[in-house]
Design a protein around this motif. Structure first.
Motif, PDB file in Angstrom:
ATOM      1  N   PRO A 472       4.166 -23.201  -6.658  1.00  0.00           N
ATOM      2  CA  PRO A 472       4.014 -24.634  -6.973  1.00  0.00           C
ATOM      3  C   PRO A 472       2.563 -25.100  -7.093  1.00  0.00           C
ATOM      4  CG  PRO A 472       4.631 -24.320  -4.657  1.00  0.00           C
ATOM      5  CD  PRO A 472       4.731 -22.972  -5.306  1.00  0.00           C
ATOM      6  N   TYR A 473       1.605 -24.302  -6.617  1.00  0.00           N
ATOM      7  CA  TYR A 473       0.203 -24.729  -6.664  1.00  0.00           C
ATOM      8  C   TYR A 473      -0.646 -23.865  -7.584  1.00  0.00           C
ATOM      9  CZ  TYR A 473       1.819 -27.398  -2.704  1.00  0.00           C
ATOM     10  OH  TYR A 473       2.530 -28.253  -1.900  1.00  0.00           O
ATOM     11  N   ASN A 474      -0.004 -23.112  -8.477  1.00  0.00           N
ATOM     12  CA  ASN A 474      -0.756 -22.339  -9.463  1.00  0.00           C
ATOM     13  C   ASN A 474      -1.202 -23.296 -10.562  1.00  0.00           C
ATOM     14  OD1 ASN A 474      -1.861 -20.298 -11.053  1.00  0.00           O
ATOM     15  ND2 ASN A 474       0.113 -19.809 -11.997  1.00  0.00           N
ATOM     16  N   TRP A 475      -2.192 -24.114 -10.228  1.00  0.00           N
ATOM     17  CA  TRP A 475      -2.624 -25.189 -11.122  1.00  0.00           C
ATOM     18  C   TRP A 475      -3.747 -24.749 -12.060  1.00  0.00           C
ATOM     19  CZ3 TRP A 475      -3.016 -29.146  -6.522  1.00  0.00           C
ATOM     20  CH2 TRP A 475      -1.731 -29.579  -6.192  1.00  0.00           C
ATOM     21  N   GLN A 476      -3.868 -23.412 -12.278  1.00  0.00           N
ATOM     22  CA  GLN A 476      -4.887 -22.943 -13.215  1.00  0.00           C
ATOM     23  C   GLN A 476      -4.355 -21.897 -14.189  1.00  0.00           C
ATOM     24  OE1 GLN A 476      -5.910 -22.482  -9.537  1.00  0.00           O
ATOM     25  NE2 GLN A 476      -4.100 -21.204  -9.864  1.00  0.00           N
ATOM     26  N   ASP A 477      -3.008 -21.747 -14.237  1.00  0.00           N
ATOM     27  CA  ASP A 477      -2.351 -20.815 -15.160  1.00  0.00           C
ATOM     28  C   ASP A 477      -2.771 -19.369 -14.922  1.00  0.00           C
ATOM     29  OD1 ASP A 477      -0.709 -22.580 -16.401  1.00  0.00           O
ATOM     30  OD2 ASP A 477      -1.367 -22.114 -18.433  1.00  0.00           O
ATOM     31  N   PHE A 478      -3.065 -19.011 -13.690  1.00  0.00           N
ATOM     32  CA  PHE A 478      -3.384 -17.612 -13.398  1.00  0.00           C
ATOM     33  C   PHE A 478      -2.101 -16.819 -13.346  1.00  0.00           C
ATOM     34  CE2 PHE A 478      -3.776 -14.400  -9.915  1.00  0.00           C
ATOM     35  CZ  PHE A 478      -4.573 -13.504 -10.603  1.00  0.00           C
ATOM     36  N   LYS A 479      -2.101 -15.630 -13.988  1.00  0.00           N
ATOM     37  CA  LYS A 479      -0.929 -14.754 -13.919  1.00  0.00           C
ATOM     38  C   LYS A 479      -1.393 -13.314 -13.941  1.00  0.00           C
ATOM     39  CE  LYS A 479       3.452 -13.470 -16.119  1.00  0.00           C
ATOM     40  NZ  LYS A 479       4.072 -13.243 -14.792  1.00  0.00           N
ATOM     41  N   ASN A 480      -1.002 -12.579 -12.900  1.00  0.00           N
ATOM     42  CA  ASN A 480      -1.298 -11.158 -12.834  1.00  0.00           C
ATOM     43  C   ASN A 480      -0.132 -10.485 -12.120  1.00  0.00           C
ATOM     44  OD1 ASN A 480      -2.409  -8.687 -11.268  1.00  0.00           O
ATOM     45  ND2 ASN A 480      -3.944  -9.060 -12.853  1.00  0.00           N
ATOM     46  N   ASP A 481       0.553  -9.582 -12.816  1.00  0.00           N
ATOM     47  CA  ASP A 481       1.773  -8.973 -12.275  1.00  0.00           C
ATOM     48  C   ASP A 481       1.504  -8.192 -10.990  1.00  0.00           C
ATOM     49  OD1 ASP A 481       3.232 -10.070 -14.331  1.00  0.00           O
ATOM     50  OD2 ASP A 481       3.161  -8.262 -15.581  1.00  0.00           O
ATOM     51  N   GLN A 482       0.370  -7.468 -10.954  1.00  0.00           N
ATOM     52  CA  GLN A 482       0.072  -6.680  -9.757  1.00  0.00           C
ATOM     53  C   GLN A 482      -0.192  -7.586  -8.564  1.00  0.00           C
ATOM     54  OE1 GLN A 482      -0.313  -2.792  -9.474  1.00  0.00           O
ATOM     55  NE2 GLN A 482       0.437  -3.862  -7.668  1.00  0.00           N
ATOM     56  N   PHE A 483      -0.924  -8.684  -8.796  1.00  0.00           N
ATOM     57  CA  PHE A 483      -1.191  -9.656  -7.731  1.00  0.00           C
ATOM     58  C   PHE A 483       0.131 -10.224  -7.211  1.00  0.00           C
ATOM     59  CE2 PHE A 483      -1.681 -14.068  -6.414  1.00  0.00           C
ATOM     60  CZ  PHE A 483      -2.727 -14.002  -5.503  1.00  0.00           C
ATOM     61  N   ASP A 484       1.005 -10.639  -8.121  1.00  0.00           N
ATOM     62  CA  ASP A 484       2.297 -11.201  -7.715  1.00  0.00           C
ATOM     63  C   ASP A 484       3.087 -10.193  -6.880  1.00  0.00           C
ATOM     64  OD1 ASP A 484       1.759 -13.549  -8.979  1.00  0.00           O
ATOM     65  OD2 ASP A 484       3.123 -13.251 -10.665  1.00  0.00           O
ATOM     66  N   GLN A 485       3.081  -8.935  -7.337  1.00  0.00           N
ATOM     67  CA  GLN A 485       3.861  -7.903  -6.636  1.00  0.00           C
ATOM     68  C   GLN A 485       3.359  -7.711  -5.210  1.00  0.00           C
ATOM     69  OE1 GLN A 485       4.194  -4.098  -8.699  1.00  0.00           O
ATOM     70  NE2 GLN A 485       4.393  -3.024  -6.752  1.00  0.00           N
ATOM     71  N   PHE A 486       2.037  -7.607  -5.060  1.00  0.00           N
ATOM     72  CA  PHE A 486       1.472  -7.392  -3.724  1.00  0.00           C
ATOM     73  C   PHE A 486       1.783  -8.563  -2.791  1.00  0.00           C
ATOM     74  CE2 PHE A 486      -2.081  -4.433  -5.433  1.00  0.00           C
ATOM     75  CZ  PHE A 486      -1.314  -3.312  -5.170  1.00  0.00           C
ATOM     76  N   VAL A 487       1.582  -9.774  -3.263  1.00  0.00           N
ATOM     77  CA  VAL A 487       1.723 -10.941  -2.393  1.00  0.00           C
ATOM     78  C   VAL A 487       3.193 -11.199  -2.061  1.00  0.00           C
ATOM     79  CG1 VAL A 487       1.312 -13.422  -2.154  1.00  0.00           C
ATOM     80  CG2 VAL A 487      -0.420 -11.963  -3.231  1.00  0.00           C
ATOM     81  N   LYS A 488       4.060 -11.088  -3.055  1.00  0.00           N
ATOM     82  CA  LYS A 488       5.484 -11.335  -2.788  1.00  0.00           C
ATOM     83  C   LYS A 488       6.063 -10.288  -1.835  1.00  0.00           C
ATOM     84  CE  LYS A 488       6.662 -14.059  -6.845  1.00  0.00           C
ATOM     85  NZ  LYS A 488       7.546 -14.254  -8.005  1.00  0.00           N
ATOM     86  N   LYS A 489       5.606  -9.051  -1.995  1.00  0.00           N
ATOM     87  CA  LYS A 489       6.065  -8.006  -1.064  1.00  0.00           C
ATOM     88  C   LYS A 489       5.594  -8.321   0.357  1.00  0.00           C
ATOM     89  CE  LYS A 489       5.601  -3.062  -0.035  1.00  0.00           C
ATOM     90  NZ  LYS A 489       4.858  -1.828  -0.354  1.00  0.00           N
ATOM     91  N   ALA A 490       4.349  -8.772   0.468  1.00  0.00           N
ATOM     92  CA  ALA A 490       3.785  -9.070   1.798  1.00  0.00           C
ATOM     93  C   ALA A 490       4.490 -10.238   2.474  1.00  0.00           C
ATOM     94  CB  ALA A 490       2.294  -9.381   1.661  1.00  0.00           C
ATOM     95  N   MET A 491       5.135 -11.099   1.700  1.00  0.00           N
ATOM     96  CA  MET A 491       5.816 -12.256   2.279  1.00  0.00           C
ATOM     97  C   MET A 491       7.156 -11.883   2.928  1.00  0.00           C
ATOM     98  SD  MET A 491       4.911 -15.001  -0.766  1.00  0.00           S
ATOM     99  CE  MET A 491       5.639 -16.447  -0.032  1.00  0.00           C
ATOM    100  N   VAL A 492       7.691 -10.691   2.604  1.00  0.00           N
ATOM    101  CA  VAL A 492       9.020 -10.338   3.122  1.00  0.00           C
ATOM    102  C   VAL A 492       9.066  -8.985   3.804  1.00  0.00           C
ATOM    103  CG1 VAL A 492      10.194 -11.770   1.420  1.00  0.00           C
ATOM    104  CG2 VAL A 492       9.744  -9.373   0.884  1.00  0.00           C
ATOM    105  N   ASP A 493       8.076  -8.115   3.553  1.00  0.00           N
ATOM    106  CA  ASP A 493       8.131  -6.744   4.042  1.00  0.00           C
ATOM    107  C   ASP A 493       7.036  -6.512   5.084  1.00  0.00           C
ATOM    108  OD1 ASP A 493       8.275  -4.062   4.522  1.00  0.00           O
ATOM    109  OD2 ASP A 493       8.083  -3.430   2.424  1.00  0.00           O
ATOM    110  N   PHE A 494       7.445  -6.375   6.348  1.00  0.00           N
ATOM    111  CA  PHE A 494       6.498  -6.152   7.438  1.00  0.00           C
ATOM    112  C   PHE A 494       6.720  -4.772   8.067  1.00  0.00           C
ATOM    113  CE2 PHE A 494       7.089 -10.635   6.851  1.00  0.00           C
ATOM    114  CZ  PHE A 494       5.816 -11.158   6.960  1.00  0.00           C
ATOM    115  N   SER A 495       7.321  -3.864   7.290  1.00  0.00           N
ATOM    116  CA  SER A 495       7.669  -2.547   7.826  1.00  0.00           C
ATOM    117  C   SER A 495       6.446  -1.660   8.016  1.00  0.00           C
ATOM    118  CB  SER A 495       8.674  -1.860   6.892  1.00  0.00           C
ATOM    119  OG  SER A 495       8.116  -1.712   5.592  1.00  0.00           O
ATOM    120  N   ASP A 496       5.379  -1.850   7.234  1.00  0.00           N
ATOM    121  CA  ASP A 496       4.164  -1.041   7.345  1.00  0.00           C
ATOM    122  C   ASP A 496       2.966  -1.985   7.254  1.00  0.00           C
ATOM    123  OD1 ASP A 496       1.971   0.601   7.082  1.00  0.00           O
ATOM    124  OD2 ASP A 496       2.968   2.030   5.752  1.00  0.00           O
ATOM    125  N   ASN A 497       2.501  -2.444   8.403  1.00  0.00           N
ATOM    126  CA  ASN A 497       1.451  -3.471   8.392  1.00  0.00           C
ATOM    127  C   ASN A 497       0.112  -2.950   7.872  1.00  0.00           C
ATOM    128  OD1 ASN A 497       2.847  -5.758   9.249  1.00  0.00           O
ATOM    129  ND2 ASN A 497       2.758  -5.108  11.391  1.00  0.00           N
TER     130      ASN A 497
END
Length: 554
Positions: A472-497
């Motif tokens: 909701p706060y991507n107010w600069q049209d930034f898009k990077n698939d690798q960035f999205d993948q890393f951050v979204k995984k980190a929001m739900v997966d805490f199996s290997d810190n």
């Protein structure tokens, strides 16, 4: 010393009066306002804290807050399941005890006996109602994303999901009046930290429904369950919080009142402080030089990072070399040390040093350090390369900024630096009140914008998730698939810190080092004066304040 400082203050105030006249700005306080009207003989007998605020409270709806002032007032009016204590630790609020299932996916909270300010009991249903209200499309909260770990919260917020808007599918229920059960989609170690945020505060459904559109607009349209109640509110001028005698922990609240007066510029606020009208004054850079050796002067470093958004809807700013040139093309140290002068630190990152310790005892910053810390010559090389790729020789950009004097100085400094160091660049400054500035950012009606973020949890995803391509706060049209993948995984997966930390470090490098989607500016500091009779004044690192533990020693 006091006499000398007062004399210097008078000189500075006089110069600011002239400056305000040049720019058509706010007038300093008139003499009537300076005669200590905030401390009448009657209130002097009570235990009263007198404060100034830079403007009107934007909102007192727990599902609508987006700014620090609103959050400060809300956290003094309400209490959620958990809260921040005076040392910034997360502690139980309305929660008496709680249990966590073995797999970490179910929390059962047992509530204390507590009442609203209208004597209605605070119940588990109040939390269920408020949380679902945050997710409903008609009352959707800008902080609903913080509810992401709760079962089905993500699809309920997703317009493309079949669960969109179906708030009854949210993983929260009242087992009985004093027992709240919450199911999570995944185990999240910082879940109880999240619960201290106002978006998780309870609401009384019957009262909210009775108020309709008037809810939370006036003191009579509001009930609260925290240390204070809103006693009066003269919009754009002043308001008063009074001790809530019905608060479950009222014995710990020593203040009778907190009186706020709006002071729209620092000169006015310092004038009120010098005339003993207020007890605390936040200083801007021009006053730091005057008061830095004063016995009542204090500073603190906040967990708040400011950065320059670069709107990639502008085709010129869609060029990565242009963005990198802008990021490198100005002196951040000089801005922090000579313009802000309030303890702020130059930033080349979002996740600031000391914020997160890795599992091996290191710091999150150890792997990549400062990002894009280049020279003017490197910035000019990137600038020329970018102009060549765009087939242009000059560029005009608008810099959206806040309307206070300190950040106006920062904007003017950046304009001068960038125009000097990047030939062909012209910048115009557009100063707006925070509410209007946020609205312009939301619709991306800007080129460059002085923006910022503070943490609600002590985890890198707090800062990095702001820039998810579908966030909701991507107010600069930034898009990077690798960035999205890393951050979204980190929001739900805490199996290997360990691996999680590595991927979040790489995500930050993509955002700033590789793509320069933003230009970090500074980690904010704060300088203030506090009267010696005020004890226990709590300034949280996230730039909010709690008054529950303040005492006045007259």
């Amino acid at each position: 010393m006091k006499k000398k400082i007062t004399w210097l203050f008078t000189l500075i105030l006089a110069s600011l009066v002239a400056l305000a006249g040049c720019y058509g700005g706010e007038k300093p306080a008139d003499e009537e306002e300076s005669k200590g009207e905030g401390k009448s003989e009657e209130t002097a007998k009570a235990s009263v804290l007198h404060l100034a605020a830079a403007g009107e409270i934007p909102t007192l709806k727990t599902n609508g807050q987006m700014d620090g002032l609103s959050e400060t007032i809300l956290q003094n009016l309400y209490e959620g399941l958990f809260k921040l204590d005076a040392d910034d630790n997360i502690v139980e609020g309305i929660v008496d005890t709680y249990d966590v299932s073995e797999d970490g996916s179910t929390y059962t909270f047992h509530l204390k006996e507590a009442v609203w300010s209208n004597d209605e009991p605070v119940t588990a249903d109040d939390f269920v109602y408020a949380w679902k209200r945050n997710m409903h499309p008609e009352t959707f909260s800008p902080h609903a994303y913080l509810m992401g770990p709760v079962k089905n919260a993500a699809p309920i917020q997703d317009p493309d999901s079949e669960l969109y808007g179906k708030v009854d599918e949210l993983g929260v229920k009242a087992v009985d009046a004093s027992t709240l059960e919450v199911q999570l989609d995944n185990t999240v170690p910082y879940f109880t930290e999240l619960l201290a945020h106002p978006v998780f505060y309870p609401q009384n459904e019957k009262f909210v429904a009775e108020q309709g559109e008037q809810y939370a607009l006036e003191p009579e349209n509001l009930i609260t369950n925290g240390p204070f109640v809103l006693d009066s509110w003269e919009h754009d001028q002043k308001w008063v919080l009074k001790k809530n005698a019905k608060y479950w922990n009222a014995d710990t609240v020593k203040l009778d009142e907190v009186n706020f007066k709006v002071a729209k510029d620092t000169a006015t606020e310092v004038n009120l402080y010098e005339t003993d009208t207020i007890d605390v004054a936040t200083l801007s850079s021009e006053f730091v030089d005057v008061y830095k050796d004063h016995a009542e002067y204090t500073t603190s470093l906040k967990s708040e990072v400011y950065f320059l958004r670069m709107n990639q809807k502008n085709p010129h700013l869609a060029n990565v070399n242009i963005r990198k040139a802008i990021d490198m093309g100005w002196d951040k140290e000089q801005s922090a040390e000579s313009i802000l002068k309030n303890g702020s630190k130059a930033a080349y990152w979002l996740v600031f040093p000391g914020f997160v310790e890795t599992t091996n005892g290191g710091d999150f910053r150890d792997s990549f350090g400062d990002l894009n810390k280049g020279t003017v010559e490197e910035a000019q090389e990137l600038w020329e390369k970018g102009l060549g790729e765009l087939g242009i020789s000059e560029m005009s950009l608008e810099l959206l900024s806040y309307d206070d004097g300190q950040r106006k100085s920062v904007a003017e400094y950046m304009k001068n630096q960038l125009e000097k160091n990047l030939p062909g660049l012209k910048i115009t400054i557009n100063q707006q009140p925070n509410k209007q500035k946020l609205a312009l950012e939301d619709v991306q009606d800007y080129d460059l914008s002085h923006s910022g973020w503070r943490n609600d949890i002590a985890d890198p995803v707090e800062f990095l998730s702001v820039f998810l391509s579908d966030g909701p706060y991507n107010w600069q049209d930034f898009k990077n698939d690798q960035f999205d993948q890393f951050v979204k995984k980190a929001m739900v997966d805490f199996s290997d810190n360990d691996q999680r930390t590595v991927e979040l470090q790489e995500a930050e490098d993509i955002l700033i080092g590789q793509q320069a989607a933003i230009s970090p500016m500074y980690q904010a500091g704060s300088s203030r004066l506090v009267k010696p009779h005020v004890k226990g004044f709590v300034a949280h690192a996230k730039n909010t304040y709690s008054y529950q533990w303040v005492t006045i020693e007259e």
